[in-house]
Design a protein around this motif. Structure first.
Motif, short mmCIF file in Angstrom:
data_model
loop_
_atom_site.label_atom_id
_atom_site.label_comp_id
_atom_site.label_asym_id
_atom_site.label_seq_id
_atom_site.Cartn_x
_atom_site.Cartn_y
_atom_site.Cartn_z
N VAL A 175 0.82 -1.20 0.00
CA VAL A 175 0.00 0.00 0.00
C VAL A 175 0.86 1.26 0.00
O VAL A 175 0.67 2.16 -0.82
N ALA A 176 1.81 1.36 0.91
CA ALA A 176 2.59 2.59 1.05
C ALA A 176 3.39 2.88 -0.21
O ALA A 176 3.40 4.02 -0.72
N GLU A 177 4.07 1.85 -0.75
CA GLU A 177 4.88 2.05 -1.95
C GLU A 177 4.02 2.49 -3.14
O GLU A 177 4.42 3.33 -3.94
N THR A 178 2.83 1.91 -3.23
CA THR A 178 1.97 2.19 -4.38
C THR A 178 1.32 3.56 -4.26
O THR A 178 1.13 4.25 -5.28
N ARG A 179 1.02 3.99 -3.06
CA ARG A 179 0.51 5.35 -2.87
C ARG A 179 1.54 6.37 -3.34
O ARG A 179 1.20 7.35 -4.02
N THR A 180 2.79 6.16 -2.99
CA THR A 180 3.85 7.07 -3.43
C THR A 180 3.97 7.06 -4.95
O THR A 180 4.10 8.12 -5.58
N PHE A 181 3.93 5.88 -5.55
CA PHE A 181 4.02 5.76 -7.00
C PHE A 181 2.84 6.46 -7.67
O PHE A 181 3.02 7.15 -8.69
N PHE A 182 1.64 6.30 -7.14
CA PHE A 182 0.44 6.94 -7.71
C PHE A 182 0.60 8.45 -7.70
O PHE A 182 0.24 9.13 -8.67
N ALA A 183 1.15 9.00 -6.62
CA ALA A 183 1.37 10.45 -6.55
C ALA A 183 2.37 10.89 -7.61
O ALA A 183 2.19 11.93 -8.27
N GLU A 184 3.42 10.10 -7.82
CA GLU A 184 4.41 10.45 -8.85
C GLU A 184 3.80 10.41 -10.24
O GLU A 184 4.10 11.26 -11.09
N GLN A 185 2.94 9.44 -10.49
CA GLN A 185 2.32 9.31 -11.81
C GLN A 185 1.38 10.47 -12.13
O GLN A 185 1.12 10.76 -13.30
N ARG A 186 0.87 11.13 -11.11
CA ARG A 186 -0.10 12.22 -11.33
C ARG A 186 0.57 13.59 -11.49
O ARG A 186 -0.14 14.58 -11.70
N ARG A 187 1.87 13.65 -11.39
CA ARG A 187 2.54 14.94 -11.51
C ARG A 187 2.29 15.56 -12.89
O ARG A 187 2.41 14.91 -13.92
N GLY A 188 1.90 16.81 -12.86
CA GLY A 188 1.62 17.54 -14.10
C GLY A 188 0.21 17.40 -14.60
O GLY A 188 -0.17 18.09 -15.55
N VAL A 189 -0.61 16.54 -13.98
CA VAL A 189 -2.01 16.38 -14.40
C VAL A 189 -2.84 17.47 -13.71
O VAL A 189 -2.91 17.51 -12.48
N ARG A 190 -3.47 18.31 -14.51
CA ARG A 190 -4.20 19.47 -13.96
C ARG A 190 -5.71 19.29 -13.98
O ARG A 190 -6.43 20.02 -13.29
N GLY A 191 -6.20 18.36 -14.82
CA GLY A 191 -7.64 18.20 -14.93
C GLY A 191 -7.98 16.86 -15.55
O GLY A 191 -7.14 15.95 -15.61
N LEU A 192 -9.20 16.72 -16.05
CA LEU A 192 -9.62 15.46 -16.65
C LEU A 192 -8.86 15.15 -17.92
O LEU A 192 -8.61 13.98 -18.24
N LEU A 193 -8.48 16.17 -18.67
CA LEU A 193 -7.79 15.98 -19.94
C LEU A 193 -6.31 16.29 -19.78
O LEU A 193 -5.92 17.15 -18.97
N ASN A 194 -5.47 15.58 -20.54
CA ASN A 194 -4.04 15.75 -20.41
C ASN A 194 -3.39 15.58 -21.78
O ASN A 194 -3.52 14.52 -22.41
N LEU A 195 -2.70 16.63 -22.25
CA LEU A 195 -2.11 16.61 -23.58
C LEU A 195 -1.01 15.55 -23.69
O LEU A 195 -0.90 14.86 -24.71
N ARG A 196 -0.21 15.38 -22.66
CA ARG A 196 0.87 14.39 -22.71
C ARG A 196 0.30 12.99 -22.88
O ARG A 196 0.83 12.16 -23.62
N SER A 197 -0.81 12.70 -22.19
CA SER A 197 -1.45 11.41 -22.34
C SER A 197 -1.92 11.19 -23.77
O SER A 197 -1.79 10.09 -24.32
N PHE A 198 -2.44 12.25 -24.39
CA PHE A 198 -2.90 12.12 -25.78
C PHE A 198 -1.73 11.81 -26.71
O PHE A 198 -1.84 10.96 -27.60
N ARG A 199 -0.61 12.47 -26.50
CA ARG A 199 0.56 12.25 -27.36
C ARG A 199 1.14 10.85 -27.16
O ARG A 199 1.52 10.18 -28.11
N GLU A 200 1.22 10.40 -25.91
CA GLU A 200 1.92 9.16 -25.61
C GLU A 200 1.03 7.93 -25.68
O GLU A 200 1.51 6.83 -25.98
N GLU A 201 -0.27 8.08 -25.39
CA GLU A 201 -1.13 6.91 -25.27
C GLU A 201 -2.34 6.96 -26.19
O GLU A 201 -3.13 6.02 -26.22
N GLY A 202 -2.51 8.07 -26.91
CA GLY A 202 -3.61 8.15 -27.86
C GLY A 202 -4.95 8.46 -27.25
O GLY A 202 -5.98 8.37 -27.92
N SER A 203 -4.97 8.84 -25.98
CA SER A 203 -6.22 9.19 -25.31
C SER A 203 -6.01 10.51 -24.57
O SER A 203 -4.97 10.69 -23.93
N PRO A 204 -6.99 11.42 -24.65
CA PRO A 204 -6.84 12.67 -23.90
C PRO A 204 -7.05 12.48 -22.40
O PRO A 204 -6.78 13.39 -21.62
#
Length: 301
Positions: free
Chosen positions: A57-86
């Motif tokens: 649990v503890a390790e994954t909570r930290t990882f989840f926080a790292e993965q969310r860095r730079g995400v400001r809202g429901l849509l994310n331009l980087r996600s669209f470029r890298e994964e094909g979904s906004p």
């Protein structure tokens, strides 16, 4: 002294609100897990149950926080470029689950002394996928709106959606388990339609947002703890027969699909910790009191 495994624990869905369950179990897991006979979960509740049993649990909570860095809202331009979904949700969700199952996490799931039943909703085979998504999600939201006291939905099953349930211990690999959990959480457009073992799937909440009936079918279960993720009208929760429904007293600070960097995950965990204290007397009486057969709300369906 060894205690009987007579307890079922159900982790309801609710997206990011399900962090409330982990906050609650920070206080209670050491007492509850030795007497657990079965776990059931759907959607994000299945993910939380997985993290709990994986011991990460503890390790994954930290990882989840790292993965969310730079995400400001429901849509994310980087996600669209890298994964094909906004929408960044599925990529973050998948990577977070993989992290939770690494370094022995998946093996601990396989070796659990009780089943972990995770449910997804199977789209009727004769129904086009687009129609199935619209009908399934639409009927679920309609029932939730007009039957606010109802804890266990019925309408999607009555229009043809079927139960797809798998014991997580039977998944062949971390990828197999991740596909099961993602299918149980499938809520287009935030995540894609699920597919597991060649079935087209949507969020397990359509079958039952709190699928206690799955865990309660396990031999030996005599009492059932159901961890919800949103408030319900007064009288709907608390002790109901041999089930104890634990629900937040107030609306949680986080929203279902809030994956922003600033998402109030810590505040949601804190709400769970606070309710662990608030429910302490009720839960202790529930665990210590007499128990019998647990009712199955699906028996007549």
């Amino acid at each position: 002294m060894q205690v009987d495994r007579d307890l079922a624990i159900t982790f309801a869905g609710g997206g990011s609100r399900a962090f409330y369950q982990l906050g609650f179990l920070e206080r209670w897991a050491d007492e509850l897990m030795p007497r657990t006979a079965a776990i059931a979960g759907c959607s994000a509740g299945a993910a939380m149950a997985t993290l709990l049993v994986s011991g990460r649990v503890a390790e994954t909570r930290t990882f989840f926080a790292e993965q969310r860095r730079g995400v400001r809202g429901l849509l994310n331009l980087r996600s669209f470029r890298e994964e094909g979904s906004p929408f960044p949700h599925e990529g973050i969700y998948r990577r977070t689950l993989m992290h939770g199952l690494s370094e022995g996490g998946f093996e601990r799931i396989q070796q659990a002394p009780f089943p972990l039943y995770f449910v997804a909703s199977a789209i009727p085979r004769v129904m086009p996928a687009v129609l199935g998504i619209a009908l399934g999600l639409g009927t679920y939201q309609l029932e939730k709106r007009f039957r606010p006291r109802q804890l266990h939905p019925q309408l999607p099953r009555r229009v043809g959606f079927a139960t797809h349930v798998v014991d997580a211990r039977e998944c062949a690999s971390p990828d197999d388990l991740i596909e099961l959990i993602l299918s149980s959480s499938s809520t287009p457009p935030f995540t894609r339609r699920g597919r597991h073992r060649d079935r087209r799937l949507l969020d397990g909440s359509l079958i039952d947002n709190a699928p206690a009936f799955l865990a309660e079918r396990e031999p030996g279960v005599r009492r059932s703890l159901v961890l919800l993720t949103r408030p319900y009208p007064e009288g709907s929760t608390g002790l109901q027969g041999n089930r104890l429904y634990v629900a937040p007293r107030e609306k949680l600070p986080i929203k279902r699909w809030d994956y922003r960097e600033a998402a109030p995950v810590d505040e949601t965990l804190a709400a769970g910790r606070a309710d662990a204290e608030r429910f302490e007397a009720d839960l202790q009486r529930f665990l210590d009191g007499p128990a019998g057969r647990v009712a199955d709300e699906h028996e007549s369906l």
